[in-house]
Design a protein around this motif. Sequence first.
Motif, mmCIF file in Angstrom:
data_model
loop_
_atom_site.group_PDB
_atom_site.id
_atom_site.type_symbol
_atom_site.label_atom_id
_atom_site.label_comp_id
_atom_site.label_asym_id
_atom_site.label_seq_id
_atom_site.Cartn_x
_atom_site.Cartn_y
_atom_site.Cartn_z
ATOM 1 N N ALA A 124 0.857 -1.249 0.066
ATOM 2 C CA ALA A 124 -0.095 0.122 0.058
ATOM 3 C C ALA A 124 0.859 1.312 -0.035
ATOM 4 N N GLY A 125 1.928 1.200 -0.756
ATOM 5 C CA GLY A 125 2.996 2.226 -0.648
ATOM 6 C C GLY A 125 2.666 3.179 -1.901
ATOM 7 N N GLY A 126 2.010 2.826 -2.944
ATOM 8 C CA GLY A 126 1.671 3.653 -3.958
ATOM 9 C C GLY A 126 1.149 4.660 -4.056
ATOM 10 N N THR A 135 -1.897 7.635 -8.452
ATOM 11 C CA THR A 135 -2.067 9.001 -9.099
ATOM 12 C C THR A 135 -3.302 8.786 -10.000
ATOM 13 N N ARG A 136 -3.456 7.685 -10.717
ATOM 14 C CA ARG A 136 -4.425 7.544 -11.819
ATOM 15 C C ARG A 136 -6.020 7.800 -10.956
ATOM 16 N N LEU A 137 -6.027 7.423 -9.638
ATOM 17 C CA LEU A 137 -7.240 7.434 -9.032
ATOM 18 C C LEU A 137 -7.540 9.133 -8.697
ATOM 19 N N PRO A 181 -4.190 8.183 1.135
ATOM 20 C CA PRO A 181 -3.922 6.826 0.613
ATOM 21 C C PRO A 181 -5.041 6.148 -0.107
ATOM 22 N N LYS A 182 -4.685 5.231 -1.176
ATOM 23 C CA LYS A 182 -5.782 4.714 -2.021
ATOM 24 C C LYS A 182 -6.814 3.666 -1.114
ATOM 25 N N GLY A 183 -6.290 3.024 -0.186
ATOM 26 C CA GLY A 183 -6.949 2.323 0.469
ATOM 27 C C GLY A 183 -8.185 3.074 1.195
ATOM 28 N N ILE A 185 1.706 -4.561 6.541
ATOM 29 C CA ILE A 185 1.278 -3.290 5.391
ATOM 30 C C ILE A 185 2.400 -2.478 5.005
ATOM 31 N N MET A 186 2.635 -2.440 4.033
ATOM 32 C CA MET A 186 3.920 -1.640 3.370
ATOM 33 C C MET A 186 3.029 -0.143 2.992
ATOM 34 N N THR A 187 3.889 0.883 3.551
ATOM 35 C CA THR A 187 3.195 1.976 3.417
ATOM 36 C C THR A 187 4.595 2.881 2.506
ATOM 37 N N VAL A 227 7.472 0.833 6.159
ATOM 38 C CA VAL A 227 7.579 1.840 5.083
ATOM 39 C C VAL A 227 8.484 1.617 4.238
ATOM 40 N N GLN A 228 8.540 1.921 2.852
ATOM 41 C CA GLN A 228 9.425 1.590 1.863
ATOM 42 C C GLN A 228 10.139 2.645 1.552
ATOM 43 N N LYS A 229 11.000 2.536 0.734
ATOM 44 C CA LYS A 229 12.271 3.581 0.425
ATOM 45 C C LYS A 229 11.445 4.565 -0.763
ATOM 46 N N VAL A 231 -3.232 -3.139 -3.068
ATOM 47 C CA VAL A 231 -4.256 -2.648 -2.386
ATOM 48 C C VAL A 231 -5.564 -2.344 -3.074
ATOM 49 N N ASP A 232 -5.413 -2.584 -4.552
ATOM 50 C CA ASP A 232 -6.426 -2.253 -5.228
ATOM 51 C C ASP A 232 -7.562 -3.291 -5.952
ATOM 52 N N ASN A 233 -7.283 -4.375 -5.700
ATOM 53 C CA ASN A 233 -8.077 -5.391 -6.079
ATOM 54 C C ASN A 233 -9.194 -5.748 -4.794
ATOM 55 N N ILE A 261 -2.389 -10.996 -11.561
ATOM 56 C CA ILE A 261 -3.238 -9.917 -10.992
ATOM 57 C C ILE A 261 -2.580 -9.573 -9.692
ATOM 58 N N LEU A 262 -1.360 -9.620 -9.285
ATOM 59 C CA LEU A 262 -0.676 -8.872 -8.311
ATOM 60 C C LEU A 262 -1.117 -9.656 -7.059
ATOM 61 N N ASN A 263 -1.218 -11.076 -6.920
ATOM 62 C CA ASN A 263 -1.433 -11.756 -5.700
ATOM 63 C C ASN A 263 -0.515 -13.149 -5.922
ATOM 64 N N GLU A 295 7.237 6.849 -16.787
ATOM 65 C CA GLU A 295 6.865 8.377 -17.271
ATOM 66 C C GLU A 295 5.626 8.532 -16.424
ATOM 67 N N LYS A 296 5.533 9.645 -15.607
ATOM 68 C CA LYS A 296 4.444 9.822 -14.543
ATOM 69 C C LYS A 296 4.191 11.480 -14.554
ATOM 70 N N LYS A 297 3.027 11.777 -13.959
ATOM 71 C CA LYS A 297 2.797 13.316 -13.560
ATOM 72 C C LYS A 297 3.627 13.572 -12.361
ATOM 73 N N ILE A 309 -8.862 -1.445 -8.926
ATOM 74 C CA ILE A 309 -9.426 0.030 -9.011
ATOM 75 C C ILE A 309 -8.015 0.836 -9.313
ATOM 76 N N LYS A 310 -7.972 1.288 -10.559
ATOM 77 C CA LYS A 310 -6.597 2.004 -10.877
ATOM 78 C C LYS A 310 -7.308 3.517 -11.194
ATOM 79 N N ASN A 311 -8.463 3.570 -11.903
ATOM 80 C CA ASN A 311 -9.157 5.043 -12.451
ATOM 81 C C ASN A 311 -10.408 5.156 -11.800
HETATM 82 P P1 UTP Z 1 0.362 0.567 -9.227
HETATM 83 O O1 UTP Z 1 1.083 -0.084 -10.277
HETATM 84 O O2 UTP Z 1 -1.258 0.597 -9.841
HETATM 85 O O3 UTP Z 1 0.714 1.974 -8.735
HETATM 86 O O4 UTP Z 1 0.605 -0.108 -7.935
HETATM 87 P P2 UTP Z 1 -0.028 3.034 -7.878
HETATM 88 O O5 UTP Z 1 0.911 3.799 -7.476
HETATM 89 O O6 UTP Z 1 -0.789 2.335 -6.814
HETATM 90 O O7 UTP Z 1 -1.116 3.738 -8.612
HETATM 91 P P3 UTP Z 1 -0.638 4.756 -10.056
HETATM 92 O O8 UTP Z 1 0.094 4.165 -10.785
HETATM 93 O O9 UTP Z 1 0.180 6.092 -9.419
HETATM 94 O O10 UTP Z 1 -2.092 5.074 -10.498
HETATM 95 C C1 UTP Z 1 0.189 -1.563 -7.628
HETATM 96 C C2 UTP Z 1 0.268 -2.057 -6.227
HETATM 97 O O11 UTP Z 1 1.732 -1.881 -5.870
HETATM 98 C C3 UTP Z 1 1.612 -0.973 -4.659
HETATM 99 C C4 UTP Z 1 0.468 0.048 -4.756
HETATM 100 O O12 UTP Z 1 -0.079 0.398 -3.833
HETATM 101 C C5 UTP Z 1 -0.573 -1.233 -5.201
HETATM 102 O O13 UTP Z 1 -0.855 -1.858 -4.292
HETATM 103 N N1 UTP Z 1 2.775 -0.083 -4.837
HETATM 104 C C6 UTP Z 1 3.181 0.615 -5.929
HETATM 105 C C7 UTP Z 1 3.622 0.088 -3.841
HETATM 106 O O14 UTP Z 1 3.547 -0.650 -2.536
HETATM 107 N N2 UTP Z 1 4.620 0.733 -3.824
HETATM 108 C C8 UTP Z 1 5.064 1.574 -4.839
HETATM 109 O O15 UTP Z 1 6.339 2.283 -4.992
HETATM 110 C C9 UTP Z 1 4.348 1.356 -6.073
#
Ligand code: UTP
Length: 409
Positions: A98-100, A103-105, A110-112, A147-149, A178-180, A235-237, A311-313, A335-337, A386-388
């Motif tokens: 759950a460290g992502g 951005t697309r959402l 945090p997405k969760g 839980i990784m943040t 916490v991740q790096k 986190v998103d499935n 499916i990332l599991n 490439e990202k925003k 849930i990406k978008n």
């Molecule tokens: P995504 O590749 O969908 O990336 O992550 P994201 O950052 O959540 O979303 P966008 O691309 O910015 O929209 C797939 C999974 O990997 C985790 C995310 O939290 C999600 O569970 N993740 C991603 C991390 O834990 N750390 C990261 O650095 C990147």
Amino acid sequence: MGYKEIYDLLEQKDQTHLLKYYGLLDENQREALLEQISNIDFDLLNLLKQDVGKMKKGVITPLTDAVSVKEIEKKREHFQEIGVQAIRDGKIGALLLAGGMGTRLGSDKPKGMYNIGLTKEVYIFEMLIRNLMQVVEETGAWIPLYIMTSEKNDIDTRQFFKDMNYFGYNPDFVDFFVQKMAPAANYDGKIYLEEKDRVATSPNGNGGWFISFVESGLEEKAKKAGVSHLNVFAVDNVCQRIADPCFVGAAIEGNYSCAAKVVAKQRPEEKVGVLCLEDGKPSIVEYYELSEDMARERDENGELVYKYGVILNYLFRIEDLEKNLSENLAVHVVEKKIEHLDEQGKKVKPEVENGFKFETLVLDMIHMMDNCLAYEVVREKEFAPIKNKEGVDSVETARELLKQNGVEL
Ligand code: UTP
């Protein structure tokens, strides 16, 4: 490192703009900025000189270890029994990525913490805990949940779990780590400033989970508690089954180093990473790395030869992860925003991509394993990423699937 050393380093790397506002900062801010710069891995920027996004792959051949939905049904009781026992013996941990930044959402939280409910509040984290609780109820054993943040969402995530009373999960079995972070750069390879006293950084990708898990001391704690396998999930499935006893049982019965939940591709050109062999070892090839012929190739039964999308599991045996810890994971340039300060020092929230981030990916860890079992699940039951906000893989599509599966929103 002091100012002079940092300045010299930045001059060498052509990044002195990071100290543009140094003169305006107070003592604490100066110290924090110098500390942050001293931790930057500047070697990452060399990757920008290579062909961005393209990595050399070995010889790709079809997967050999897979169990289809049909085969699983035939052996369900047997797998289930092994899995339930492993969970009761405390051998299985669940590890939530759950460290992502999500951005697309497009939510600042945090997405969760995203509420997908319609008539009531239903949070993404809540759905995941609910899914895990089903296994706790089934087995009568609490499953350790890690839980990784990231630096960006750690405080919010921990607070949310506390506020929500861990959605009924036993907090004694929940740990956070916490991740790096990695720097983010513009198209010319110049690292962005996020604030006058902060370099723009982003989480270093979901492949960073194991090293951060080890460095946090949690791996040691897990092993001491008898955990031998980790079910790593995104986190998103919101539909996925976590620490699924049947999945766990199938992997343990076959003595696999790792296993991946997969779904059958719906169309040859579907944009999912496919599990296969690369130079004889398990590997995941991205859809754009598979030639058109390979994507369309069918076997004697008319089935796609490269048909299982991940499916990332995943289930990893810790012992096997340790063996490969010293091997470096490939760094992907994505490439990202990137939010940053413009030339005038004003904050910019870009609408379109404006630079690069550096990430390692959990899918690359599969190639480090000796073998990997592809375990097929039914897409309509277990895959609602849930990406978008809207459209493909969105809040809307996930809601539809949850409703189909009888979840009240
Ligand atoms: P995504 O590749 O969908 O990336 O992550 P994201 O950052 O959540 O979303 P966008 O691309 O910015 O929209 C797939 C999974 O990997 C985790 C995310 O939290 C999600 O569970 N993740 C991603 C991390 O834990 N750390 C990261 O650095 C990147």
